[in-house]
Design a protein around this motif. Structure first.
Motif, PDB file in Angstrom:
ATOM      1  N   TYR A  48     -12.678 -75.206  31.381  1.00 48.31           N
ATOM      2  CA  TYR A  48     -12.904 -76.505  32.442  1.00 48.31           C
ATOM      3  C   TYR A  48     -13.935 -75.891  33.505  1.00 48.31           C
ATOM      4  O   TYR A  48     -14.851 -76.536  33.877  1.00 48.31           O
ATOM      5  CB  TYR A  48     -11.838 -76.746  32.977  1.00 48.31           C
ATOM      6  N   ARG A  49     -13.755 -74.701  33.899  1.00 46.79           N
ATOM      7  CA  ARG A  49     -14.814 -74.072  34.912  1.00 46.79           C
ATOM      8  C   ARG A  49     -16.246 -74.043  34.367  1.00 46.79           C
ATOM      9  O   ARG A  49     -17.293 -74.474  35.015  1.00 46.79           O
ATOM     10  CB  ARG A  49     -14.257 -72.765  35.624  1.00 46.79           C
ATOM     11  N   ALA A  50     -16.154 -73.604  33.259  1.00 44.26           N
ATOM     12  CA  ALA A  50     -17.366 -73.480  32.479  1.00 44.26           C
ATOM     13  C   ALA A  50     -18.110 -74.905  32.253  1.00 44.26           C
ATOM     14  O   ALA A  50     -19.289 -74.994  32.408  1.00 44.26           O
ATOM     15  CB  ALA A  50     -17.381 -72.630  31.329  1.00 44.26           C
ATOM     16  N   LEU A  51     -17.351 -75.740  32.026  1.00 48.02           N
ATOM     17  CA  LEU A  51     -17.669 -77.172  31.594  1.00 48.02           C
ATOM     18  C   LEU A  51     -18.268 -77.899  32.913  1.00 48.02           C
ATOM     19  O   LEU A  51     -19.298 -78.421  33.119  1.00 48.02           O
ATOM     20  CB  LEU A  51     -16.691 -77.884  31.245  1.00 48.02           C
ATOM     21  N   ALA A  52     -17.561 -77.547  33.985  1.00 46.45           N
ATOM     22  CA  ALA A  52     -17.839 -78.055  35.439  1.00 46.45           C
ATOM     23  C   ALA A  52     -19.419 -77.431  35.638  1.00 46.45           C
ATOM     24  O   ALA A  52     -20.203 -78.159  36.478  1.00 46.45           O
ATOM     25  CB  ALA A  52     -17.062 -77.469  36.508  1.00 46.45           C
ATOM     26  N   ALA A  53     -19.839 -76.409  35.193  1.00 54.16           N
ATOM     27  CA  ALA A  53     -21.436 -75.892  35.325  1.00 54.16           C
ATOM     28  C   ALA A  53     -22.324 -76.447  34.626  1.00 54.16           C
ATOM     29  O   ALA A  53     -23.467 -76.087  34.793  1.00 54.16           O
ATOM     30  CB  ALA A  53     -21.440 -74.292  35.434  1.00 54.16           C
ATOM     31  N   ILE A  54     -21.969 -77.572  33.792  1.00 56.04           N
ATOM     32  CA  ILE A  54     -22.978 -77.961  32.939  1.00 56.04           C
ATOM     33  C   ILE A  54     -23.120 -79.379  33.209  1.00 56.04           C
ATOM     34  O   ILE A  54     -22.353 -80.188  33.593  1.00 56.04           O
ATOM     35  CB  ILE A  54     -22.657 -78.065  31.422  1.00 56.04           C
ATOM     36  N   ALA A  55     -24.396 -79.856  33.595  1.00 51.77           N
ATOM     37  CA  ALA A  55     -24.879 -81.321  33.932  1.00 51.77           C
ATOM     38  C   ALA A  55     -24.590 -82.239  32.739  1.00 51.77           C
ATOM     39  O   ALA A  55     -24.951 -82.115  31.883  1.00 51.77           O
ATOM     40  CB  ALA A  55     -26.534 -81.414  34.479  1.00 51.77           C
ATOM     41  N   LEU A  56     -23.412 -83.332  33.204  1.00 53.38           N
ATOM     42  CA  LEU A  56     -23.057 -84.218  32.103  1.00 53.38           C
ATOM     43  C   LEU A  56     -22.950 -85.282  32.873  1.00 53.38           C
ATOM     44  O   LEU A  56     -22.816 -85.679  33.910  1.00 53.38           O
ATOM     45  CB  LEU A  56     -21.736 -83.687  31.614  1.00 53.38           C
ATOM     46  N   THR A  84      -8.154 -80.729  37.576  1.00 45.79           N
ATOM     47  CA  THR A  84      -8.980 -80.958  38.908  1.00 45.79           C
ATOM     48  C   THR A  84      -9.309 -79.923  39.769  1.00 45.79           C
ATOM     49  O   THR A  84     -10.390 -79.770  39.970  1.00 45.79           O
ATOM     50  CB  THR A  84      -8.134 -82.010  39.647  1.00 45.79           C
ATOM     51  N   ALA A  85      -8.623 -78.644  39.816  1.00 43.59           N
ATOM     52  CA  ALA A  85      -8.998 -77.653  40.614  1.00 43.59           C
ATOM     53  C   ALA A  85     -10.389 -76.881  39.748  1.00 43.59           C
ATOM     54  O   ALA A  85     -10.951 -76.338  40.497  1.00 43.59           O
ATOM     55  CB  ALA A  85      -7.940 -76.428  40.386  1.00 43.59           C
ATOM     56  N   ALA A  86     -10.339 -76.977  38.505  1.00 45.30           N
ATOM     57  CA  ALA A  86     -11.295 -76.426  37.681  1.00 45.30           C
ATOM     58  C   ALA A  86     -12.522 -77.076  37.635  1.00 45.30           C
ATOM     59  O   ALA A  86     -13.755 -76.796  37.448  1.00 45.30           O
ATOM     60  CB  ALA A  86     -10.819 -75.972  36.277  1.00 45.30           C
ATOM     61  N   LEU A  87     -12.362 -78.634  37.586  1.00 44.09           N
ATOM     62  CA  LEU A  87     -13.376 -79.739  37.336  1.00 44.09           C
ATOM     63  C   LEU A  87     -13.892 -80.142  38.371  1.00 44.09           C
ATOM     64  O   LEU A  87     -15.007 -80.822  38.169  1.00 44.09           O
ATOM     65  CB  LEU A  87     -12.751 -80.635  35.952  1.00 44.09           C
ATOM     66  N   LEU A  88     -13.346 -80.307  39.632  1.00 47.47           N
ATOM     67  CA  LEU A  88     -13.743 -81.116  40.767  1.00 47.47           C
ATOM     68  C   LEU A  88     -14.588 -79.908  41.441  1.00 47.47           C
ATOM     69  O   LEU A  88     -14.264 -78.831  41.554  1.00 47.47           O
ATOM     70  CB  LEU A  88     -12.552 -81.873  41.236  1.00 47.47           C
ATOM     71  N   PRO A  89     -15.429 -80.343  42.241  1.00 47.42           N
ATOM     72  CA  PRO A  89     -16.152 -81.815  42.276  1.00 47.42           C
ATOM     73  C   PRO A  89     -16.791 -82.455  41.329  1.00 47.42           C
ATOM     74  O   PRO A  89     -17.429 -83.159  41.182  1.00 47.42           O
ATOM     75  CB  PRO A  89     -17.042 -81.613  43.612  1.00 47.42           C
ATOM     76  N   ALA A  90     -17.360 -81.268  40.247  1.00 42.43           N
ATOM     77  CA  ALA A  90     -18.410 -81.653  39.394  1.00 42.43           C
ATOM     78  C   ALA A  90     -18.000 -83.220  38.495  1.00 42.43           C
ATOM     79  O   ALA A  90     -18.999 -83.861  38.305  1.00 42.43           O
ATOM     80  CB  ALA A  90     -18.713 -80.487  38.336  1.00 42.43           C
ATOM     81  N   ALA A  91     -16.981 -83.201  38.184  1.00 44.41           N
ATOM     82  CA  ALA A  91     -16.276 -84.308  37.327  1.00 44.41           C
ATOM     83  C   ALA A  91     -15.766 -85.404  38.240  1.00 44.41           C
ATOM     84  O   ALA A  91     -14.963 -86.115  37.623  1.00 44.41           O
ATOM     85  CB  ALA A  91     -15.419 -83.683  36.185  1.00 44.41           C
ATOM     86  N   ALA A  92     -16.147 -85.479  39.345  1.00 47.23           N
ATOM     87  CA  ALA A  92     -15.520 -86.494  40.217  1.00 47.23           C
ATOM     88  C   ALA A  92     -15.775 -88.043  39.689  1.00 47.23           C
ATOM     89  O   ALA A  92     -15.034 -88.735  40.069  1.00 47.23           O
ATOM     90  CB  ALA A  92     -15.982 -86.167  41.651  1.00 47.23           C
TER      91      ALA A  92
END
Ligand code: 6PG
Length: 229
Positions: A48-56, A84-92
């Motif tokens: 999830y942390r790696a996914l949060a670094a990808i623009a989607l 949410t700790a891993a994916l936010l704020p990217a996936a907000a």
């Protein structure tokens, strides 16, 4: 169905993020929506942390959970808290469909969740337990015979009370991606992928048709030669 064996848990996390990003981009391009069920536990946090670094295009993504512990969303055991700790704020911008783990009426929370699910998830990310469980479907669990799409479970892994998606949701899902790392998962992985696997004793066999991303330790008991990056 594929089994890919990678050199480390970090490599599994990166590969999982790339695969989930590909699903999201393809579905949003085709249908302007992607319904993805997240896995709980500890393994997926790095993915999830790696996914949060990808623009989607997160605004078109609906995030669900394969299972949730019956605890409040801010509890250390909450899968929603971990995700949410891993994916936010990217996936907000995503639409987060949280299971009401805090609801004392667990049956109501499970029924509401089942009713809200789409007819078919575009993808399910799953983990595997040492005993071959997946989501909160444990060996011998009555939930494996459930007709509904979510069930209340008193499971073998603490915390025991959980709400889990059930086999009908697995069968309807368009894609399944299973992550497993560590030697303690090797027996469960091998049992789930064995030709004679039985879902009743190895619920992770529900995902045998999916793609499996393993590190070398979790693949240690596999008799097949899997592709190694
Ligand atoms: C949960 C999970 C569970 C998990 C496996 C692996 O809520 O506990 O959904 O099915 O995926 O037990 O857990 P780890 O990733 O912590 O090893």
């Amino acid at each position: 169905m594929s089994v890919t064996v990678l050199a480390s848990p970090a490599a599994v996390a990166e590969a999982a993020a790339a695969r989930l990003a590909g699903w999201i981009r393809a579905d949003v391009a085709a249908r302007q929506r992607c319904d993805l069920a997240l896995a709980g536990g500890s393994t997926p946090a790095a993915a999830y942390r790696a996914l949060a670094a990808i623009a989607l295009p997160w605004g078109a993504v609906h995030l669900w959970y394969g299972d949730e512990r019956c605890v409040p969303p801010d509890h250390p055991d909450s899968n929603h808290r971990m995700a949410t700790a891993a994916l936010l704020p990217a996936a907000a911008a995503a639409t987060w469909h949280r299971v009401r783990g805090e609801d004392p009426d667990r049956l109501s929370a499970a029924a509401d969740y089942a009713a809200a699910l789409p007819a078919a998830l575009d993808g399910m990310l799953l983990g595997v337990g040492p005993d071959g469980h997946t989501a909160s479907l444990f060996p011998g669990s009555p939930a494996l015979e459930a007709q509904g799409r979510a069930a209340v479970v008193f499971g073998d892994k603490p915390p025991p009370w959980r709400i889990s998606l059930t086999p009908p949701v697995f069968y309807a899902a368009r894609r399944l991606l299973v992550l497993a790392t560590g030697r303690e998962k090797a027996a469960g992985v091998a049992a789930a992928l064995a030709p004679q696997a039985r879902i009743a004793s190895t619920p992770a066999a529900l995902a045998a048709r999916g793609d499996w991303l393993l590190d070398t330790a979790a693949a240690a008991d596999l008799p097949i030669s899997a592709s190694l990056y």
